[in-house]
Write a protein that holds these residues in place. Structure first.
Motif, PDB file in Angstrom:
ATOM      1  N   ALA A  97      81.690   4.179 -40.895  1.00 62.32           N
ATOM      2  CA  ALA A  97      80.318   4.596 -40.582  1.00 62.32           C
ATOM      3  C   ALA A  97      79.496   3.402 -40.105  1.00 62.32           C
ATOM      4  N   GLN A  98      79.711   2.248 -40.718  1.00 69.13           N
ATOM      5  CA  GLN A  98      79.016   1.037 -40.293  1.00 69.13           C
ATOM      6  C   GLN A  98      79.422   0.668 -38.860  1.00 69.13           C
ATOM      7  N   PRO A 144      82.784   4.260 -45.627  1.00 66.49           N
ATOM      8  CA  PRO A 144      81.558   3.555 -45.268  1.00 66.49           C
ATOM      9  C   PRO A 144      81.735   2.470 -44.210  1.00 66.49           C
ATOM     10  N   TYR A 166      77.494  11.820 -41.887  1.00 69.31           N
ATOM     11  CA  TYR A 166      77.245  11.675 -43.318  1.00 69.31           C
ATOM     12  C   TYR A 166      78.528  11.833 -44.121  1.00 69.31           C
ATOM     13  N   TRP A 225      80.217   8.571 -43.754  1.00 71.18           N
ATOM     14  CA  TRP A 225      79.519   7.560 -44.540  1.00 71.18           C
ATOM     15  C   TRP A 225      79.977   7.599 -45.999  1.00 71.18           C
ATOM     16  N   SER A 231      77.751   3.037 -36.417  1.00 75.08           N
ATOM     17  CA  SER A 231      76.331   2.754 -36.210  1.00 75.08           C
ATOM     18  C   SER A 231      76.135   1.504 -35.354  1.00 75.08           C
TER      19      SER A 231
END
Length: 84
Positions: A43-44, A40, A33, A36, A47
């Motif tokens: 984080a993408q 971001p 988090y 993120w 994932s």
């Protein structure tokens, strides 16, 4: 209201019982988090490494969503994220 309070005052009962105040810990304990919020795109990417890289999947087509081309196609077998 109670969930938001508990999220931003983690461990407040233990902290209070130890005599260390009544606020608990406010910092986010989850590295993902924090990433993120601060990065971001990273984080993408993270994932996608444990899920998929394309919006469509060949094993579950959705009208209007492009299926991945053959070299992009992911294995449709379910994989437990801890066994990556």
């Amino acid at each position: 209201q109670n969930q938001l309070f508990k999220l931003l005052h983690r461990g407040y009962t233990g902290v209070y019982a130890n005599g260390d105040g009544s606020k608990g810990v406010a910092e986010c304990p989850f590295e993902f988090y924090n990433t993120w919020v601060t990065n971001p795109l990273e984080a993408q990417r993270m994932s996608e490494n444990i899920t998929r890289k394309t919006i469509g999947v060949a094993c579950c087509p959705v009208a209007g969503i492009p299926a991945p081309v053959e070299e992009e196609e992911e294995d449709c077998e379910l994989t437990h994220e801890l066994n990556l």
